[in-house]
Motif scaffolding. Structure first.
Motif, PDB file in Angstrom:
ATOM      1  N   THR A 301       0.847  -1.195   0.000  1.00 48.55           N
ATOM      2  CA  THR A 301       0.000   0.000   0.000  1.00 48.55           C
ATOM      3  C   THR A 301       0.881   1.243   0.000  1.00 48.55           C
ATOM      4  O   THR A 301       1.754   1.390   0.854  1.00 48.55           O
ATOM      5  N   PHE A 303       2.013   5.048   0.733  1.00 48.94           N
ATOM      6  CA  PHE A 303       1.700   6.031   1.780  1.00 48.94           C
ATOM      7  C   PHE A 303       2.722   7.160   1.693  1.00 48.94           C
ATOM      8  O   PHE A 303       3.930   6.922   1.651  1.00 48.94           O
ATOM      9  N   THR A 305       4.552  10.178   3.393  1.00 53.16           N
ATOM     10  CA  THR A 305       4.875  10.664   4.733  1.00 53.16           C
ATOM     11  C   THR A 305       5.138  12.168   4.717  1.00 53.16           C
ATOM     12  O   THR A 305       5.151  12.802   3.670  1.00 53.16           O
ATOM     13  N   GLU A 310       6.946   8.891  -1.025  1.00 49.90           N
ATOM     14  CA  GLU A 310       5.999   7.779  -1.048  1.00 49.90           C
ATOM     15  C   GLU A 310       6.705   6.502  -0.615  1.00 49.90           C
ATOM     16  O   GLU A 310       7.769   6.167  -1.133  1.00 49.90           O
ATOM     17  N   MET A 319      -0.721   1.022  11.266  1.00 48.85           N
ATOM     18  CA  MET A 319      -1.104   2.318  10.730  1.00 48.85           C
ATOM     19  C   MET A 319      -2.253   2.927  11.531  1.00 48.85           C
ATOM     20  O   MET A 319      -3.096   2.213  12.078  1.00 48.85           O
ATOM     21  N   CYS A 321      -5.433   4.953  10.727  1.00 46.51           N
ATOM     22  CA  CYS A 321      -6.231   5.184   9.525  1.00 46.51           C
ATOM     23  C   CYS A 321      -7.470   6.000   9.843  1.00 46.51           C
ATOM     24  O   CYS A 321      -7.900   6.114  11.001  1.00 46.51           O
ATOM     25  N   GLU A 326      -8.013   4.753   5.042  1.00 46.14           N
ATOM     26  CA  GLU A 326      -6.798   5.310   4.453  1.00 46.14           C
ATOM     27  C   GLU A 326      -5.795   5.670   5.549  1.00 46.14           C
ATOM     28  O   GLU A 326      -6.172   6.208   6.594  1.00 46.14           O
ATOM     29  N   GLY A 327      -4.515   5.396   5.293  1.00 46.08           N
ATOM     30  CA  GLY A 327      -3.486   5.676   6.279  1.00 46.08           C
ATOM     31  C   GLY A 327      -3.305   7.162   6.517  1.00 46.08           C
ATOM     32  O   GLY A 327      -3.262   7.954   5.575  1.00 46.08           O
ATOM     33  N   GLY A 336       1.716  11.357   8.366  1.00 49.02           N
ATOM     34  CA  GLY A 336       1.410  11.445   6.956  1.00 49.02           C
ATOM     35  C   GLY A 336       1.339  12.898   6.491  1.00 49.02           C
ATOM     36  O   GLY A 336       1.101  13.813   7.296  1.00 49.02           O
TER      37      GLY A 336
END
Length: 810
Positions: A301, A303, A305, A310, A319, A321, A326-327, A336
């Motif tokens: 997946t 993500f 940060t 990515e 995670m 979420c 979604e994270g 994130g």
């Protein structure tokens, strides 16, 4: 670990001097490695005073200068030449008189001296803010409040902060001391022990009543993976105004080397270093569905940060979420990009949680994110402190950012963690510590540290461990706590020490290694230590089949355990050559690694020699000569000779990475591989000069060492006799073949064979060369006769003629 003296004293009931506190910390096992002064302004405006400009007149010899008189509280005003365009009579200003040192915002410090400027005497300086480090403006002098009194020290007017900063060499197990409150707890326990009282207690910050928001902002929390997240707490805060933090908060963070960012981020960093508990603030408006879900996402997946990179998640990464799954944050590691606090944030959801240390450590290394939060979580945080820390941070956000509480505290703690219990006998504590502590002292020290005494008898003590001390699990840990707080330097040194002499198995591997290292360093070699983790691109697919690959590699360039010593040594050579250090003699003791399958790994110890450049520096007497095979061979032979390893067999060898390679054996064991590094291998490292390499299989070398001790004998009293032969042989016959043929002649008198000349000429015949060989004979019991020597020489000549088809040159 960095600790601020001023910050630490906020939690102490007394205030020892910085030097006294340094001694205390070292005594209780928090070794102070450095103590440095911190100042919000360099020099803290020491020696600078407030002055009142009395008169201003135009300088007679300069259009842009003024001559002023300034009252600084002394008997007579100072006569100062000033170049500022805004200087005027009646102003209150900052004055640097003669003898004061100023520290500009840029440039070197400057000490005021009496000077003449264009013919007018000047007794100091009227200062602009950039000239004394208070800012960057140089538009003119600082004009201060007219109510200030001349002669007032400038540092009192600007409320500057001075602090002392301790750098503590914290051992990895001491998570409880990774915060100011944790260190304060140890200091209070020490002071109680010194006085034999319980009056010193940590002054914990009070949590004020939190203001309520008019409109609630409920956010639900679901923890799907309770093993990786045993406790999760959170709270909603609305009406937040993001902006700069107040000076007191900025100064505390700056003192320990943390850069202030904004009030919300600064508060979470402040709480981290105050309590040891990491926090995370989310922009509540970015939490879809007003739901927070703690779970794992599928492997791969993507993500993004906070650093705008990515990352592909692993299935084991925990995670945080939102309601859409979604994270928003890599739990306990890094936030994130799209859910963090920004200048536009007005509503936040504040997280205080406890995550599994092992999982956080694996995730942190997997993604190369070694954050302060990850460091704390992987060592273990105080799970009982989760809600208090949340309340403390929420109160500061309400106070410093204008927030209001918009939800109840959410605390998901499905399986409360029981306290660890440890039992130890009094006798064990005495035996391990080497000191006869009283039972009361032991009990008191543990109580002051937060341990609960569950049971105490004449034989043993049983306690429950506070949640803050995640490393305490066995009786030896209790002994360490008692010894620390009582003072490690208070353990008496006995008048007699009784020991059992150790018996080292022969051969003593450490002594052998030291002997060889000493020989090499005495002959100009430098020892190097290279990384045993290296880059897989150096090796062929065939080699990589048996290479140990890293699962959590530190970087893309460090992904395998080295299967060979050559490549990491060539990295060091290339590093030196790129810096014009061209004549190199290196040696290294190290390991290589291989595998034949999962769980089947081999480590092999090596000694490697690397030679390149010139044998000796160029001079008027000698020309520079490059190192060659024989130069390398000499050192290899000398190493083996110093270890008294004899009866060596040499054989040519084809091996990857080396040209004209040879292998040295003793019996059936290969000891050394040596030769020139191949051109292809040198090209990999952009090395443009020859490199010679020798690789000792150190384990085989140790196995080949003589089993018997070596004894010295006196020099023989009878003379040795030398005879020479010139042997004409086919060119493919090596000198090693000559030595082998000579050994077939069982001649105890023959002590040494040496090749001292090689001659080639068409007169010898096609494909022929002549070896001039000397033979040394010795009898330790008597003088040799010509007849005895001739008998042996005849046998040698016959052996050479029959085995090598040699012709004896007359």
């Amino acid at each position: 670990m960095t600790i601020s003296y001023n910050w630490l004293c906020d939690y102490l009931p007394v205030q020892p001097s910085p030097e006294e506190l340094s001694v205390i910390l070292t005594r209780i096992g928090l070794e102070v490695e450095s103590l440095e002064k911190f100042e919000t302004v360099k020099g803290s405006l020491e020696g600078l005073v407030i002055g009142e400009v009395l008169t201003v007149a135009k300088h007679p010899n300069a259009d842009k200068l003024s001559v002023t008189t300034v009252n600084v509280g002394g008997d007579t005003p100072l006569h100062i030449v000033c170049g500022a365009p805004n200087v005027a009579a009646g102003q209150k200003v900052v004055v640097a008189p003669i003898g004061a040192t100023i520290y500009p915002a840029s440039g070197e410090p400057l000490t005021m001296k009496k000077a003449k400027i264009r013919g007018e005497e000047s007794e100091g300086m009227i200062c602009a803010e950039d000239e004394i480090g208070l800012g960057s403006s140089h538009a003119g002098i600082m004009v201060l409040d007219s109510a200030l009194q001349p002669g007032t020290p400038a540092r009192e007017v600007f409320s500057l902060v001075q602090d002392w900063v301790y750098e503590i060499g914290l051992t990895p197990n001491r998570m409880d001391a990774m915060s100011h409150i944790g260190v304060a707890r140890d200091v209070c326990a020490y002071l109680n022990n010194v006085e034999g009282s319980a009056r010193y207690q940590v002054q914990l910050p009070a949590v004020k009543e939190l203001p309520k928001a008019d409109t609630p902002l409920p956010i639900t929390v679901t923890v799907e993976n309770t093993a990786a997240c045993p406790r999760y707490a959170g709270i909603s805060i609305t009406g937040v105004q993001t902006g700069p933090s107040p000076d007191w908060l900025r100064n505390k963070l700056a003192a320990i080397g943390v850069r202030p960012i904004n009030n919300i981020v600064d508060i979470t960093n402040f709480i981290l270093h105050e309590t040891g508990q990491p926090l995370h603030a989310f922009d509540a408006d970015q939490i879809a569905g007003n739901k927070v879900i703690v779970k794992n996402l599928p492997a791969g997946t993507p993500f993004i940060t906070l650093d705008e990179k990515e990352r592909k998640l692993d299935a084991a990464d925990l995670m945080i979420c939102n309601g859409n799954g979604e994270g928003m944050c890599i739990a306990g590691v890094f936030g994130g990009l799209h859910s963090g606090v920004t200048d536009a944030t007005h509503n936040i959801f504040l997280e205080s949680a406890c995550f599994s240390g092992g999982g956080i450590r694996a995730t942190s290394f997997r993604h190369g994110l070694r954050t302060d939060a990850a460091t704390r979580f992987e060592k273990g945080v105080d799970i009982s402190n989760t809600v208090f820390v949340l309340q403390r941070a929420a109160a500061l956000i309400c106070e410093l950012a204008g927030g209001r509480i918009a939800s109840d505290i959410i605390d998901v703690y499905p399986q409360p963690k029981p306290k660890v219990e440890v039992k130890s006998t009094w006798a064990y504590i005495k035996k391990l510590s080497g000191k006869d502590y009283s039972e009361d002292k032991i009990s008191n020290i543990l109580s002051w540290l937060g341990f609960e005494i569950l049971e105490r008898t004449a034989e043993f003590l049983r306690v429950s461990v506070p949640y803050s001390k995640t490393d305490i699990s066995i009786p030896a840990d209790l002994v360490e706590e008692v010894m620390r707080i009582d003072g490690l330097d208070n353990v008496e040194i006995p008048a007699q020490v009784r020991i059992t002499p150790s018996i080292t198995a022969k051969p003593d591997q450490e002594n052998i290694r030291e002997k060889v290292a000493g020989y090499l360093s005495d002959n100009g070699f430098y020892e190097i230590f290279t990384n045993s983790i290296t880059n897989s691109k150096y090796f062929s697919p065939e080699v990589l089949e048996r290479t140990v690959k890293m699962i959590n590699n530190l970087s893309a360039d460090l992904d395998v355990m080295r299967p060979s010593m050559l490549e990491t040594g060539l990295e060091s050579i290339a590093h030196n050559l790129n810096r014009r250090n061209e004549n190199l003699l290196f040696f290294e003791f190290g390991k290589t690694y291989a595998t034949t399958g999962v769980g089947q790994y081999q480590e092999t110890q090596h000694l490697s020699l690397y030679l390149t450049g010139a044998k000796r520096p160029e001079s008027w007497l000698y020309k520079a000569a490059p190192v060659d095979f024989y130069f390398l061979k000499g050192y290899v032979g000398n190493v083996l000779a110093r270890l008294n390893i004899t009866n060596l067999q040499w054989a040519e060898l084809e091996t990857a990475g080396l040209d004209a390679a040879w292998q040295i054996k003793a019996g059936n064991k290969a000891l050394v591989t040596l030769g020139a590094v191949s051109a292809a291998k040198l090209k990999q490292f952009d090395i443009k000069q020859a490199v010679w390499f020798a690789d000792f299989n150190w384990e085989s070398v140790l196995a080949a060492l003589p089993k018997k001790d070596t004894f010295y004998s006196e020099i023989p009293k009878f003379p040795a006799v030398r005879r020479d032969l010139a042997l004409v042989l086919d060119k493919q016959v090596r000198f090693a073949d000559v030595e082998a043929a000579a050994k077939t002649v069982k001649a105890p008198l023959l002590q040494h064979i040496n090749l001292f000349d090689v001659f080639e000429s068409e007169k010898l015949g096609a494909n022929k060369r002549s070896y001039a060989v000397s033979f040394t004979f010795l009898d330790t019991q008597k003088t040799l006769t010509d007849k005895e020597i001739d008998t042996v020489m005849d046998k040698l000549i016959k052996a050479f003629e029959t085995q090598l088809q040699a012709q004896i040159r007359k």
